[in-house]
Write a protein that holds these residues in place. Structure first.
Motif, PDB file in Angstrom:
ATOM      1  N   TYR A 151      -0.929   6.608   9.366  1.00  0.00           N
ATOM      2  CA  TYR A 151      -1.249   7.919   8.800  1.00  0.00           C
ATOM      3  C   TYR A 151      -0.168   8.955   9.081  1.00  0.00           C
ATOM      4  N   SER A 152       0.249   9.096  10.329  1.00  0.00           N
ATOM      5  CA  SER A 152       1.266  10.098  10.649  1.00  0.00           C
ATOM      6  C   SER A 152       2.571   9.730   9.960  1.00  0.00           C
ATOM      7  N   GLU A 153       3.412  10.740   9.764  1.00  0.00           N
ATOM      8  CA  GLU A 153       4.673  10.500   9.064  1.00  0.00           C
ATOM      9  C   GLU A 153       5.515   9.450   9.782  1.00  0.00           C
ATOM     10  N   LYS A 154       5.532   9.488  11.101  1.00  0.00           N
ATOM     11  CA  LYS A 154       6.307   8.506  11.853  1.00  0.00           C
ATOM     12  C   LYS A 154       5.734   7.102  11.685  1.00  0.00           C
ATOM     13  N   VAL A 160      -4.317  13.385   3.023  1.00  0.00           N
ATOM     14  CA  VAL A 160      -5.521  12.559   3.020  1.00  0.00           C
ATOM     15  C   VAL A 160      -5.153  11.115   2.725  1.00  0.00           C
ATOM     16  N   THR A 161      -5.907  10.197   3.260  1.00  0.00           N
ATOM     17  CA  THR A 161      -5.633   8.775   3.051  1.00  0.00           C
ATOM     18  C   THR A 161      -6.947   8.014   2.995  1.00  0.00           C
ATOM     19  N   GLY A 162      -6.947   6.914   2.275  1.00  0.00           N
ATOM     20  CA  GLY A 162      -8.166   6.122   2.198  1.00  0.00           C
ATOM     21  C   GLY A 162      -8.235   5.285   0.944  1.00  0.00           C
ATOM     22  N   TYR A 163      -9.456   5.115   0.468  1.00  0.00           N
ATOM     23  CA  TYR A 163      -9.739   4.239  -0.667  1.00  0.00           C
ATOM     24  C   TYR A 163      -9.952   5.084  -1.919  1.00  0.00           C
ATOM     25  N   THR A 164      -9.194   4.770  -2.948  1.00  0.00           N
ATOM     26  CA  THR A 164      -9.267   5.487  -4.215  1.00  0.00           C
ATOM     27  C   THR A 164      -9.775   4.543  -5.293  1.00  0.00           C
ATOM     28  N   PHE A 165     -10.107   5.092  -6.451  1.00  0.00           N
ATOM     29  CA  PHE A 165     -10.349   4.313  -7.660  1.00  0.00           C
ATOM     30  C   PHE A 165      -9.103   4.424  -8.539  1.00  0.00           C
ATOM     31  N   ALA A 166      -8.519   3.305  -8.929  1.00  0.00           N
ATOM     32  CA  ALA A 166      -7.409   3.357  -9.875  1.00  0.00           C
ATOM     33  C   ALA A 166      -7.911   3.986 -11.172  1.00  0.00           C
ATOM     34  N   GLY A 167      -7.254   5.057 -11.588  1.00  0.00           N
ATOM     35  CA  GLY A 167      -7.682   5.779 -12.776  1.00  0.00           C
ATOM     36  C   GLY A 167      -8.270   7.139 -12.470  1.00  0.00           C
ATOM     37  N   MET A 168      -8.394   7.464 -11.176  1.00  0.00           N
ATOM     38  CA  MET A 168      -9.003   8.732 -10.791  1.00  0.00           C
ATOM     39  C   MET A 168      -8.227   9.344  -9.638  1.00  0.00           C
ATOM     40  N   PRO A 169      -7.836  10.610  -9.729  1.00  0.00           N
ATOM     41  CA  PRO A 169      -7.082  11.223  -8.629  1.00  0.00           C
ATOM     42  C   PRO A 169      -7.972  11.486  -7.416  1.00  0.00           C
ATOM     43  N   ILE A 213       0.854  -1.192   0.000  1.00  0.00           N
ATOM     44  CA  ILE A 213       0.000   0.000   0.000  1.00  0.00           C
ATOM     45  C   ILE A 213       0.889   1.242   0.000  1.00  0.00           C
ATOM     46  N   PRO A 214       0.736   2.114  -0.994  1.00  0.00           N
ATOM     47  CA  PRO A 214       1.631   3.272  -1.110  1.00  0.00           C
ATOM     48  C   PRO A 214       1.159   4.498  -0.330  1.00  0.00           C
ATOM     49  N   GLN A 215       2.109   5.204   0.232  1.00  0.00           N
ATOM     50  CA  GLN A 215       1.891   6.519   0.839  1.00  0.00           C
ATOM     51  C   GLN A 215       2.823   7.480   0.106  1.00  0.00           C
ATOM     52  N   ILE A 216       2.253   8.522  -0.495  1.00  0.00           N
ATOM     53  CA  ILE A 216       3.006   9.435  -1.354  1.00  0.00           C
ATOM     54  C   ILE A 216       3.219  10.760  -0.625  1.00  0.00           C
ATOM     55  N   TYR A 217       4.451  11.278  -0.688  1.00  0.00           N
ATOM     56  CA  TYR A 217       4.803  12.559  -0.076  1.00  0.00           C
ATOM     57  C   TYR A 217       5.366  13.488  -1.140  1.00  0.00           C
ATOM     58  N   ALA A 218       4.751  14.673  -1.255  1.00  0.00           N
ATOM     59  CA  ALA A 218       5.183  15.643  -2.260  1.00  0.00           C
ATOM     60  C   ALA A 218       5.088  17.046  -1.672  1.00  0.00           C
ATOM     61  N   SER A 219       5.607  18.025  -2.438  1.00  0.00           N
ATOM     62  CA  SER A 219       5.620  19.411  -1.959  1.00  0.00           C
ATOM     63  C   SER A 219       4.714  20.328  -2.755  1.00  0.00           C
ATOM     64  N   SER A 220       3.997  19.785  -3.740  1.00  0.00           N
ATOM     65  CA  SER A 220       3.014  20.581  -4.475  1.00  0.00           C
ATOM     66  C   SER A 220       1.863  19.671  -4.868  1.00  0.00           C
ATOM     67  N   ASP A 221       0.684  20.276  -5.070  1.00  0.00           N
ATOM     68  CA  ASP A 221      -0.487  19.505  -5.477  1.00  0.00           C
ATOM     69  C   ASP A 221      -0.235  18.753  -6.786  1.00  0.00           C
ATOM     70  N   GLU A 222       0.352  19.468  -7.764  1.00  0.00           N
ATOM     71  CA  GLU A 222       0.563  18.825  -9.067  1.00  0.00           C
ATOM     72  C   GLU A 222       1.502  17.634  -8.951  1.00  0.00           C
ATOM     73  N   ASP A 223       2.564  17.757  -8.168  1.00  0.00           N
ATOM     74  CA  ASP A 223       3.470  16.621  -7.989  1.00  0.00           C
ATOM     75  C   ASP A 223       2.767  15.471  -7.283  1.00  0.00           C
ATOM     76  N   GLY A 236      -2.271   6.733   0.485  1.00  0.00           N
ATOM     77  CA  GLY A 236      -2.174   7.986   1.213  1.00  0.00           C
ATOM     78  C   GLY A 236      -1.566   9.059   0.330  1.00  0.00           C
ATOM     79  N   LEU A 237      -2.118  10.270   0.383  1.00  0.00           N
ATOM     80  CA  LEU A 237      -1.630  11.408  -0.405  1.00  0.00           C
ATOM     81  C   LEU A 237      -1.274  12.520   0.572  1.00  0.00           C
ATOM     82  N   HIS A 238       0.019  12.768   0.749  1.00  0.00           N
ATOM     83  CA  HIS A 238       0.475  13.669   1.805  1.00  0.00           C
ATOM     84  C   HIS A 238       1.315  14.817   1.250  1.00  0.00           C
ATOM     85  N   CYS A 239       0.909  16.026   1.555  1.00  0.00           N
ATOM     86  CA  CYS A 239       1.795  17.160   1.345  1.00  0.00           C
ATOM     87  C   CYS A 239       2.778  17.204   2.518  1.00  0.00           C
TER      88      CYS A 239
END
Length: 942
Positions: free
Chosen positions: A925-928, A389-398, A83-93, A375-378
């Motif tokens: 959920y938390s970074e740690k 934010v974290t949870g259940y997504t649809f593959a193919g939809m942001p 299960i992936p948790q993504i960390y970025a510094s901008s919405d587009e990234d 998980g989608l984390h700024c």
């Protein structure tokens, strides 16, 4: 929303090749697949093919990858379940990385799904999909999605969709099909198919597929019309009872509609308005000029009028039903009892002192699951990067569909409100009648490209009520010329057609709602965001870290004229049957911090009978919701507190409410046959819990199935019965040649998963209301062979007990000590594109199962089965989650399958065993917490 999924089209499409694909054009393709997959599995070429072809498509999850277009580095951390948790510094990234990572795991699923939503399955799978494509082109999902993207969505949403598409395409760049998924390796042997670039519209169109399978009561509308060929108004009313408000509570119990202000007030309302109906089908005048409504106003009228029978129109609807059955299932099958559970408990009643929120959408089983956990984390939430934010997504939809962010949590269940109507249209030449005029059709030509064959062209015709679905069936065209109506209807002329009015065929803003909910910080933000969630209409439950809980019903919900309640097809030529507008958002029901301290949504009625708008005539009947209410009440009485694990245990509740009603009566019946008596004794002392190892559950459910078959199933018209099941019945109108006894042989025409009586909670209510009438005509059945007939309730129950004993003897063996519910009630996970049909080796490579499950129809642990078709699991809790607002890292979740769509990947079905056992995984959920759970770390570099 779910109420109700299968997996994404691919994983969704109940087979990308679809049901129609199984009828033609498949044998040669399957032979190729057998040979190719044999090579892939190493049968002929050994380890070289296994490594080079199977593992070539597995995602890189460690090290680093350079992606052109990123503005800064992005971290992708995966736990032991992938299960992936993504960390970025901008919405587009952030959303570009989401697109890239989902494509790594699920692109084949995404690709098939977008071909489904755009009516282009034939490009991948050949001529067998042309009929499906033609129907989907007629609906025009892709066309509407383009309008939404171009005209309705906010600039920010478009930016996110573009970033997501850029990420998907970055993954595709330079890859051949075999590098993406082994299914492409198979497809390339026959038609050289190569996936094209992803577009933002591909993402938006998936919302239409989601809305289609959560569209409300269109199936009931068809069924009520078809029932008139054999049943009268009173009988049909028996089969569609009004909602049991006195026993099963609606969602909203505090507050009401205020006539003075014309708004819904959460803390109270006059509740004395005389609106358009009561939402239960019990209002006056629910019929239409197509035929009389049933007693109680359920509007069972159809094309049958005062001057003739309904054979023509019924045949039209039967043709429509066949088209619908052939379509790939996007999210879930429709049926009585299918839906979802979600409830929220305030901190006053929890161990932590903070709210707990649970959700488990009930959708069709699919492989891979329709859900993708993420998980989608700024790294730092700011104006430049607004999501954590974290949870259940649809593959193919942001974005995230169900889950939580740093401040709020939310869950969804299907509201079931009626947002579809079928219209019978009077067509003449190039137009249709509206009032006293003939109005020209709006038309468009569509070209369907076919892999390995010539392209096909179709013309789509639309009226003011929507596209003509009947244009997609030769049978509908022919029988439309024979439809009979009453004397007020226009002359038949060239015949009648069937059009669909549906809210999802108007451009909307639901994609905006996804992002707005993802970044909401409090109840006001959430309510404002939910107003954008136009289609499909969903029950949204809410909790936040400040201790508040809430519920809101958003959606674009039509209002209708007094004579039309949406329960039956309406006359399109009469302006009085048009939709008159939309329920204003301020008038829609909601609750906030109710005094009772909890809110339950499980597809039951939303509001009581005083609400002024008819939201639907076909609510779920509340068996699941009331059980959840009762479980919560039992925990909090005398000051008891609810824990996260208590919420999990509630999700697994297997108690059968229909068993509680029937078993005491079944035990009173005097049974002569020692073998039947032996089975009857299984019910003595049974606690009505449908565990997988329960012999009593196996026998009771077989008795229940046979009660339904004997009392109702054999009396329904062939259009609703299971395909291939044949009966000798009294002739009606022009039904076939009769035998010497004057009866005719009629065979069922509906798929096993869609036939009636399906045994859902509507049928619970039907039987409950008939129990006191022991001599009802429904409790009669003829003698068959050595099996006795029945003239009353107890005689029919006895016959059902006999039939169930011998049915289970045939299925499970004579020795009842070997019986258990799980042996009957099994879950198979079929890959929805290439694994649903064909030789055993293909299924062996792609499919998984069976799992023996507990639970059942209309129970909280809703492992649904269709009583008309058999005991196999048809839909399931597609995921389960419990969010702890006191400590988000103590939240728990599980998916039906796994993160990966690659058949031999370790994460293909690595959550399924735990799901079947009712376990939940830790949800970091938390970074740690994420760092502590990380097993694979990938850096995406600009």
């Amino acid at each position: 929303m779910p109420t109700d999924t299968t997996a994404a089209a691919a994983s969704t499409g109940q087979q990308a090749a679809g049901t129609s694909g199984r009828k033609k054009g498949r044998k040669g393709r399957l032979l190729v697949l057998v040979l190719v997959l044999a090579l892939i599995g190493g049968v002929a070429y050994g380890a070289y093919w296994s490594v080079s072809t199977v593992r070539a498509s597995f995602p890189q999850t460690k090290g680093s990858i350079t992606l052109e277009g990123l503005s800064g580095p992005v971290d992708v951390r995966r736990d032991g379940y992938g299960i992936p948790q993504i960390y970025a510094s901008s919405d587009e990234d952030l959303f570009m990385a989401q697109g890239y990572v989902q494509a790594q795991d699920r692109f084949y699923e995404m690709d098939v799904r977008r071909h489904m939503t755009s009516g282009r399955l034939s490009e991948m799978f050949g001529a067998g999909q042309v009929d499906n494509d033609a129907f989907l082109r007629t609906l025009g999902w892709d066309r509407i999605a383009k309008q939404e993207y171009e005209e309705k969505l906010s600039p920010a949403t478009k930016k996110y969709l573009q970033a997501y598409a850029k990420g998907v395409n970055a993954y595709l760049e330079g890859k051949e099909g075999k590098d993406i998924s082994l299914e492409y390796a198979a497809l390339s042997f026959e038609n050289d198919y190569k996936p094209g670039a992803w577009t933002p519209v591909d993402s938006v169109a998936w919302l239409k597929a989601m809305a289609w399978d959560l569209r409300g009561n269109m199936q009931d509308e068809i069924d009520r019309a078809l029932l008139t060929s054999r049943l009268g108004p009173k009988q049909i009313a028996d089969l569609y009872p009004s909602y049991p408000y006195s026993r099963n509570k609606p969602i909203v119990q505090e507050g009401g509609y205020d006539e003075g202000s014309g708004t819904f007030e959460a803390e109270g309302g006059s509740g004395d308005g005389e609106g358009e109906g009561d939402g239960t089908g019990s209002g006056e005048g629910a019929g239409s000029e197509l035929g009389g409504g049933t007693e109680g106003g359920t509007g069972a009228g159809t094309g049958a009028g005062a001057e003739g029978d309904a054979a023509g129109f019924e045949s039209q609807l039967t043709g429509l039903q066949r088209v619908l059955e052939d379509l790939p299932t996007a999210v879930g099958v429709n049926g009585d009892g299918i839906g979802s559970n979600s409830w929220v408990v305030s901190g006053d009643h929890t161990v932590s002192g903070e709210p707990l929120l649970a959700n488990d959408p009930h959708l069709s089983a699919s492989l891979p699951s329709v859900w993708y956990q993420m998980g989608l984390h700024c790294r730092s939430v700011s104006d430049n990067c607004r999501y954590d934010v974290t949870g259940y997504t649809f593959a193919g939809m942001p974005g995230v569909i169900i889950g939580h962010n740093q401040d709020i949590a939310w869950g969804l269940t299907n509201s079931g409100v009626d947002v579809t109507d079928l219209y019978l249209e009077k067509i003449t030449g190039d137009g249709y009648q509206y009032g006293d005029k003939v109005v020209p059709f709006e038309t468009r030509e569509e070209t369907i490209k076919v892999a390995g064959g010539a392209s096909r062209k179709i013309v789509v015709r639309e009226t003011n009520n929507g596209p003509l679905l009947s244009d997609r069936s030769d049978e509908l065209v022919k029988t439309g010329k024979k439809a009979t109506v009453d004397s007020a209807a226009p002359d038949r002329g060239d015949g009648y057609a069937v059009a669909l009015r549906w809210t999802a065929l108007d451009p909307g803003r639901t994609m905006d709602a996804v992002f707005a909910i993802n970044r909401a910080k409090d109840w006001d933000d959430f309510r404002e965001a939910s107003e954008l969630f136009e289609v499909p209409s969903q029950n949204l439950v809410y909790a936040d870290t400040e201790g508040h809980i809430g519920y809101t019903l958003p959606g674009r919900i039509p209002t209708r004229a007094e004579k039309h309640d949406g329960s039956v097809p309406a006359p399109g030529w009469d302006p009085d049957y048009e939709w008159t507008g939309w329920v204003d958002q301020d008038e829609l029901p909601y609750e906030f911090d109710p005094e009772r301290g909890y809110i339950v949504t499980a597809n039951q009625a939303v509001v009581d009978e005083d609400y002024p708008y008819t939201l639907t005539t076909d609510w779920g009947y509340g068996a699941r919701s009331q059980r959840i209410n009762d479980l919560i009440q039992s925990k909090i009485k005398d000051g008891g507190k609810i824990s996260t694990d208590d919420m999990r245990q509630m999700q697994l509740d297997n108690s059968s409410s229909i068993a509680k009603l029937l078993v005491p009566e079944l035990l009173k019946i005097d049974v002569d046959d020692e073998h039947v008596r032996e089975a009857q004794k299984l019910l003595e002392g049974w606690d009505y819990t449908q565990d997988a190892d329960s012999a009593a559950a196996a026998y009771f459910n077989s008795v229940w199935r046979n009660i339904l078959k004997l009392s109702f199933g054999h009396k329904l018209p062939k259009e609703l019965r299971v395909k291939g099941q044949c009966l000798w019945v009294e002739p009606v109108n022009t039904t076939g040649p009769a035998d010497e006894a004057g009866k005719v042989r009629e065979c069922g025409q509906r798929s096993a998963s869609q036939a009636q009586p399906d045994g859902g909670d509507r049928w619970f209510e039907v039987v409950r209301r008939l129990m006191a009438d022991e001599d009802s005509e429904w409790w009669t059945t003829p003698k068959r062979g050595t099996r006795p007939g029945a003239e009353n309730r107890d005689e029919l129950f006895k016959r059902a007990m006999i039939d169930a004993r011998w049915e289970l003897t045939a299925k499970l063996g004579k020795d009842i000590d070997t019986w258990n519910w799980g042996r009957l009630h099994r879950l198979f996970l079929d890959n929805q594109t290439l694994g649903s049909d064909g030789p055993g080796f293909v299924k062996y490579v792609l499919n998984r199962g069976p799992w023996k499950l507990g639970g059942g129809e209309a129970t909280v642990n809703a492992t649904g089965w269709n009583a008309a078709g058999g005991y196999g699991v048809v839909w399931v809790p597609s995921m389960r989650m419990v969010v702890n607002l006191g400590d988000l890292d103590k939240s728990r979740w599980i998916n039906l399958t796994g993160a990966s769509g690659h058949a031999y990947n370790a994460h293909y079905v690595d959550q399924t065993d735990k799901w079947a056992e009712g376990e939940l995984l830790e949800w970091a959920y938390s970074e740690k917490a994420v760092e502590d759970s990380t097993t694979d770390h990938l850096v995406l570099k600009p």
